[in-house]
Design a protein around this motif. Structure first.
Motif, mmCIF file in Angstrom:
data_model
loop_
_atom_site.group_PDB
_atom_site.id
_atom_site.type_symbol
_atom_site.label_atom_id
_atom_site.label_comp_id
_atom_site.label_asym_id
_atom_site.label_seq_id
_atom_site.Cartn_x
_atom_site.Cartn_y
_atom_site.Cartn_z
ATOM 1 N N ASN A 159 2.365 -22.384 5.878
ATOM 2 C CA ASN A 159 2.890 -22.062 4.550
ATOM 3 C C ASN A 159 2.768 -20.573 4.250
ATOM 4 O O ASN A 159 2.278 -20.169 3.186
ATOM 5 C CB ASN A 159 2.188 -22.885 3.467
ATOM 6 N N THR A 160 3.221 -19.773 5.199
ATOM 7 C CA THR A 160 3.121 -18.324 5.074
ATOM 8 C C THR A 160 4.444 -17.677 5.485
ATOM 9 O O THR A 160 5.099 -18.145 6.427
ATOM 10 C CB THR A 160 1.984 -17.788 5.963
ATOM 11 N N VAL A 161 4.794 -16.634 4.776
ATOM 12 C CA VAL A 161 5.973 -15.853 5.120
ATOM 13 C C VAL A 161 5.548 -14.390 5.256
ATOM 14 O O VAL A 161 4.602 -13.948 4.599
ATOM 15 C CB VAL A 161 7.088 -16.016 4.066
ATOM 16 N N TYR A 162 6.237 -13.672 6.140
ATOM 17 C CA TYR A 162 5.902 -12.289 6.420
ATOM 18 C C TYR A 162 7.136 -11.410 6.246
ATOM 19 O O TYR A 162 8.275 -11.874 6.370
ATOM 20 C CB TYR A 162 5.403 -12.147 7.863
ATOM 21 N N LEU A 163 6.883 -10.143 5.982
ATOM 22 C CA LEU A 163 7.951 -9.155 5.978
ATOM 23 C C LEU A 163 7.435 -7.926 6.716
ATOM 24 O O LEU A 163 6.574 -7.213 6.202
ATOM 25 C CB LEU A 163 8.384 -8.788 4.561
ATOM 26 N N GLN A 164 7.942 -7.728 7.922
ATOM 27 C CA GLN A 164 7.605 -6.538 8.696
ATOM 28 C C GLN A 164 8.567 -5.436 8.293
ATOM 29 O O GLN A 164 9.783 -5.617 8.406
ATOM 30 C CB GLN A 164 7.717 -6.821 10.195
ATOM 31 N N GLY B 77 18.023 -3.848 10.213
ATOM 32 C CA GLY B 77 17.573 -3.059 11.355
ATOM 33 C C GLY B 77 16.188 -2.468 11.180
ATOM 34 O O GLY B 77 15.611 -1.946 12.143
ATOM 35 N N ARG B 78 15.641 -2.530 9.966
ATOM 36 C CA ARG B 78 14.306 -1.968 9.715
ATOM 37 C C ARG B 78 13.291 -3.038 9.310
ATOM 38 O O ARG B 78 12.113 -2.921 9.634
ATOM 39 C CB ARG B 78 14.386 -0.918 8.602
ATOM 40 N N PHE B 79 13.731 -4.045 8.578
ATOM 41 C CA PHE B 79 12.837 -5.103 8.086
ATOM 42 C C PHE B 79 13.095 -6.392 8.847
ATOM 43 O O PHE B 79 14.240 -6.680 9.229
ATOM 44 C CB PHE B 79 13.080 -5.364 6.604
ATOM 45 N N THR B 80 12.040 -7.171 9.021
ATOM 46 C CA THR B 80 12.156 -8.482 9.653
ATOM 47 C C THR B 80 11.350 -9.498 8.868
ATOM 48 O O THR B 80 10.160 -9.307 8.643
ATOM 49 C CB THR B 80 11.645 -8.442 11.099
ATOM 50 N N ILE B 81 12.011 -10.587 8.468
ATOM 51 C CA ILE B 81 11.334 -11.678 7.776
ATOM 52 C C ILE B 81 11.053 -12.779 8.787
ATOM 53 O O ILE B 81 11.878 -13.064 9.669
ATOM 54 C CB ILE B 81 12.180 -12.205 6.593
ATOM 55 N N SER B 82 9.886 -13.396 8.647
ATOM 56 C CA SER B 82 9.536 -14.526 9.495
ATOM 57 C C SER B 82 8.654 -15.465 8.688
ATOM 58 O O SER B 82 8.075 -15.065 7.677
ATOM 59 C CB SER B 82 8.825 -14.063 10.765
ATOM 60 N N SER B 83 8.574 -16.692 9.152
ATOM 61 C CA SER B 83 7.764 -17.665 8.421
ATOM 62 C C SER B 83 7.017 -18.564 9.380
ATOM 63 O O SER B 83 7.448 -18.777 10.518
ATOM 64 C CB SER B 83 8.642 -18.498 7.485
ATOM 65 N N ASP B 84 5.919 -19.059 8.909
ATOM 66 C CA ASP B 84 5.124 -20.051 9.619
ATOM 67 C C ASP B 84 4.975 -21.213 8.654
ATOM 68 O O ASP B 84 4.089 -21.202 7.797
ATOM 69 C CB ASP B 84 3.776 -19.475 10.018
ATOM 70 N N ASN B 85 5.854 -22.177 8.777
ATOM 71 C CA ASN B 85 5.877 -23.242 7.771
ATOM 72 C C ASN B 85 4.668 -24.181 7.869
ATOM 73 O O ASN B 85 4.283 -24.787 6.876
ATOM 74 C CB ASN B 85 7.179 -24.034 7.861
ATOM 75 N N GLY C 206 0.813 -1.200 0.000
ATOM 76 C CA GLY C 206 0.000 0.000 0.000
ATOM 77 C C GLY C 206 0.846 1.249 0.000
ATOM 78 O O GLY C 206 2.049 1.207 -0.268
ATOM 79 N N LEU C 207 0.187 2.363 0.298
ATOM 80 C CA LEU C 207 0.827 3.670 0.347
ATOM 81 C C LEU C 207 1.020 4.068 1.803
ATOM 82 O O LEU C 207 0.080 3.999 2.603
ATOM 83 C CB LEU C 207 -0.035 4.695 -0.381
ATOM 84 N N VAL C 208 2.233 4.477 2.137
ATOM 85 C CA VAL C 208 2.543 4.870 3.513
ATOM 86 C C VAL C 208 3.507 6.039 3.477
ATOM 87 O O VAL C 208 4.291 6.177 2.528
ATOM 88 C CB VAL C 208 3.130 3.673 4.297
ATOM 89 N N GLN C 209 3.447 6.868 4.499
ATOM 90 C CA GLN C 209 4.385 7.979 4.594
ATOM 91 C C GLN C 209 5.739 7.501 5.095
ATOM 92 O O GLN C 209 5.829 6.482 5.802
ATOM 93 C CB GLN C 209 3.837 9.051 5.527
ATOM 94 N N ALA C 210 6.756 8.230 4.762
ATOM 95 C CA ALA C 210 8.093 7.914 5.253
ATOM 96 C C ALA C 210 8.082 7.835 6.776
ATOM 97 O O ALA C 210 7.445 8.662 7.443
ATOM 98 C CB ALA C 210 9.093 8.958 4.780
ATOM 99 N N GLY C 211 8.753 6.819 7.292
ATOM 100 C CA GLY C 211 8.766 6.576 8.726
ATOM 101 C C GLY C 211 7.702 5.606 9.192
ATOM 102 O O GLY C 211 7.741 5.144 10.339
ATOM 103 N N GLY C 212 6.784 5.302 8.316
ATOM 104 C CA GLY C 212 5.695 4.388 8.662
ATOM 105 C C GLY C 212 6.076 2.929 8.529
ATOM 106 O O GLY C 212 7.235 2.591 8.235
ATOM 107 N N SER C 213 5.084 2.068 8.737
ATOM 108 C CA SER C 213 5.310 0.615 8.715
ATOM 109 C C SER C 213 4.273 -0.081 7.865
ATOM 110 O O SER C 213 3.144 0.397 7.724
ATOM 111 C CB SER C 213 5.237 0.055 10.140
ATOM 112 N N LEU C 214 4.664 -1.200 7.321
ATOM 113 C CA LEU C 214 3.768 -2.111 6.623
ATOM 114 C C LEU C 214 4.191 -3.535 6.943
ATOM 115 O O LEU C 214 5.372 -3.799 7.196
ATOM 116 C CB LEU C 214 3.819 -1.908 5.103
#
Length: 117
Positions: A76-81, A65-73, A10-18
């Protein structure tokens, strides 16, 4: 047939999170690894983050330091914070699934992330 579906862009302002999610269906193999790639306009696709079957993660320097990848095998799902987003993070983000035995790569269709300044 394996299918990957990304969501959460989506669309987010600088400094925000998705938080991006990628759900895989049709999987019948357990030994797998995941990754997120991104492609900005007129640039090559680059590897952003990866996670091995053992849970080891790796990141491109620009997102450490800003992004975090995680998975739930099991799911069968992967995430990117993605936190502290910057305009240069703007890109289409693609989910990648790697089958480790008889190696094969599977790709999602991508989800757009736009960071405004």
């Amino acid at each position: 047939q394996v299918q990957l579906v990304e969501s959460g862009g989506g669309l987010v302002q600088a400094g925000g999170s998705l938080r991006l999610s990628c759900a895989a269906s049709g999987i019948i193999f357990s030994r797998k690894a995941w990754a997120w790639y991104r492609q900005a306009p007129e640039k090559q696709r680059e590897l952003v983050a990866s996670i091995t079957i053992g849970g080891t993660t790796d990141y491109v320097d620009s997102v450490k330091g800003r992004f975090t990848i995680s998975s739930d095998n099991r799911a069968n799902t992967v995430y990117l914070q993605m936190n502290s987003l910057k305009p240069e993070d703007t890109a289409v983000y693609y989910c990648n699934l790697q089958r480790l035995i008889n190696p094969t790569n599977y790709w999602g269709r991508g989800t757009q992330v736009t960071v405004s300044s």
